[in-house]
Design an enzyme around this catalytic site. Sequence first.
Site, PDB file in Angstrom:
ATOM      1  N   LYS A  54       0.846  -1.198   0.000  1.00 39.31           N
ATOM      2  CA  LYS A  54       0.000   0.000   0.000  1.00 39.31           C
ATOM      3  C   LYS A  54       0.876   1.239   0.000  1.00 39.31           C
ATOM      4  O   LYS A  54       2.022   1.225   0.457  1.00 39.31           O
ATOM      5  CB  LYS A  54      -0.948   0.050   1.207  1.00 39.31           C
ATOM      6  CG  LYS A  54      -0.295   0.081   2.596  1.00 39.31           C
ATOM      7  CD  LYS A  54      -0.024   1.463   3.150  1.00 39.31           C
ATOM      8  CE  LYS A  54       0.462   1.418   4.603  1.00 39.31           C
ATOM      9  NZ  LYS A  54       1.386   2.471   4.995  1.00 39.31           N
ATOM     10  N   ASP A 112      -3.136  -1.826   9.951  1.00 42.23           N
ATOM     11  CA  ASP A 112      -3.098  -1.710   8.489  1.00 42.23           C
ATOM     12  C   ASP A 112      -3.830  -2.857   7.795  1.00 42.23           C
ATOM     13  O   ASP A 112      -4.004  -2.827   6.573  1.00 42.23           O
ATOM     14  CB  ASP A 112      -1.646  -1.707   7.990  1.00 42.23           C
ATOM     15  CG  ASP A 112      -1.035  -0.314   8.034  1.00 42.23           C
ATOM     16  OD1 ASP A 112      -1.799   0.673   8.030  1.00 42.23           O
ATOM     17  OD2 ASP A 112       0.203  -0.218   8.077  1.00 42.23           O
TER      18      ASP A 112
HETATM   19  O1  C5P Z   1      -1.684  -1.931  14.886  1.00 38.11           O
HETATM   20  P1  C5P Z   1      -0.222  -2.182  14.711  1.00 38.11           P
HETATM   21  O2  C5P Z   1       0.279  -3.291  15.582  1.00 38.11           O
HETATM   22  O3  C5P Z   1       0.191  -2.334  13.286  1.00 38.11           O
HETATM   23  O4  C5P Z   1       0.511  -0.847  15.190  1.00 38.11           O
HETATM   24  C1  C5P Z   1       1.888  -0.785  15.445  1.00 38.11           C
HETATM   25  C2  C5P Z   1       2.172   0.400  16.346  1.00 38.11           C
HETATM   26  O5  C5P Z   1       1.944   1.608  15.642  1.00 38.11           O
HETATM   27  C3  C5P Z   1       1.308   0.483  17.563  1.00 38.11           C
HETATM   28  O6  C5P Z   1       1.846  -0.240  18.626  1.00 38.11           O
HETATM   29  C4  C5P Z   1       1.289   1.957  17.840  1.00 38.11           C
HETATM   30  O7  C5P Z   1       2.482   2.326  18.508  1.00 38.11           O
HETATM   31  C5  C5P Z   1       1.354   2.585  16.470  1.00 38.11           C
HETATM   32  N1  C5P Z   1       0.047   2.970  15.901  1.00 38.11           N
HETATM   33  C6  C5P Z   1      -0.641   4.029  16.445  1.00 38.11           C
HETATM   34  N2  C5P Z   1      -1.850   4.415  15.911  1.00 38.11           N
HETATM   35  C7  C5P Z   1      -2.369   3.752  14.852  1.00 38.11           C
HETATM   36  C8  C5P Z   1      -1.677   2.671  14.293  1.00 38.11           C
HETATM   37  C9  C5P Z   1      -0.466   2.307  14.834  1.00 38.11           C
HETATM   38  O8  C5P Z   1      -0.183   4.655  17.407  1.00 38.11           O
HETATM   39  N3  C5P Z   1      -3.546   4.147  14.360  1.00 38.11           N
END
Ligand code: C5P
Length: 363
Positions: A24, A169
């Site tokens: 993406k 994502d």
């Molecule tokens: O959801 P995911 O595990 O991919 O997110 C990785 C990190 O990115 C989270 O632990 C957080 O620190 C940050 N994040 C965030 N806000 C989002 C997506 C991700 O703070 N909307």
Amino acid sequence: MIDPDRAAAAARRLTPVVRVAPAKLNLTLSVRGRRPDGFHELHSVMLPLALADRLSVARAEGSRDTLAITGPDAGPVADNLVLRAIAATRAAVGRAADAAPLAIRLDKRIPVAAGLAGGSSDAAAAIDAALEAWGLVAPGAVARGPEPADDDPELVALRALVAAQLGSDVPFFLAGGPALVEGRGERVTRLRPIRGPAPGVVLLTPAVPSPTPAVFEAFDAGGPAASPDPGSVARTSEHLASELRAGLDAAALVARAGVLASANDLAGAAAVVVPGLTTLRRALLRRLGRPIGLSGSGPTLWVLYPSASEAAAAADDIRAGLADGSLEAPGSGSPSVVATTPADRASDAAATGPGVDGGEGGA
Ligand code: C5P
């Protein structure tokens, strides 16, 4: 006599399910603040790309799921999100199905930890591939769009729930096209594909990690990592979403590249986490004379062109610059340079149809 329907169903059970898992690109990324759960509220227009990993999933004889990975280093197999995606999907379908162990092959082509969400895309593809391998959806049905062709509301809800559980994502990739992503990433609104001939996209990924949690942490700390103008990023993101809702062609998208290139609230934070990224971005701007954007939390830089051939020529020029030292990228290894286009759903669906790439059997 053999019942033809049963014979076809049996053949399908033995044919590996093959899925493309696109990268993406964030055309915009507006961060609207930190939520009580620590995540951040987003408003982002995302585009799936033709650059893609490939996932092949087959029912296996053994007692557990297995995963074999080829391509760039994706870290330890046991930690791969694909295995978690299969396990979460199996738990979600419960006793409703014979959720047999699966043998999975993942062919990585998307640079890892690059702001291109390759791991999340693999996970989304794994959910759908598992549902198909277990016979819960018709072959290829879920490749066609946000909802399985049989429109089973329970399955639609199940996919969305499992995807959101796996990472911010992941839900985007269930949309099967350009989308507006909001909330933590779980609210996905499908937008129209770009009209007419595909624009070209060049991706330059320095060989240096830009971990998403570190980038958000730097963003929260402010100072040089703060967004210089969050109001304008938010307006650009909203405007692009409304334009893509109505329909936009490649020329119109490329004409907006200047404003889009500065519409990422995480750009300052990524520059703090990846020293040398700003220098590379400026050098690229001077060399190509085009706006340079950042995808997600980086470190991938993007450049838009009116056509795929112009993007391919620019990618060659970047490779030449990196080879002769006139362009310097941070990181110890070689940067990845890729010319691609937005994903074409028609050809993706064809690539994922039953029997295609059947040579990958026995994954
Ligand atoms: O959801 P995911 O595990 O991919 O997110 C990785 C990190 O990115 C989270 O632990 C957080 O620190 C940050 N994040 C965030 N806000 C989002 C997506 C991700 O703070 N909307």
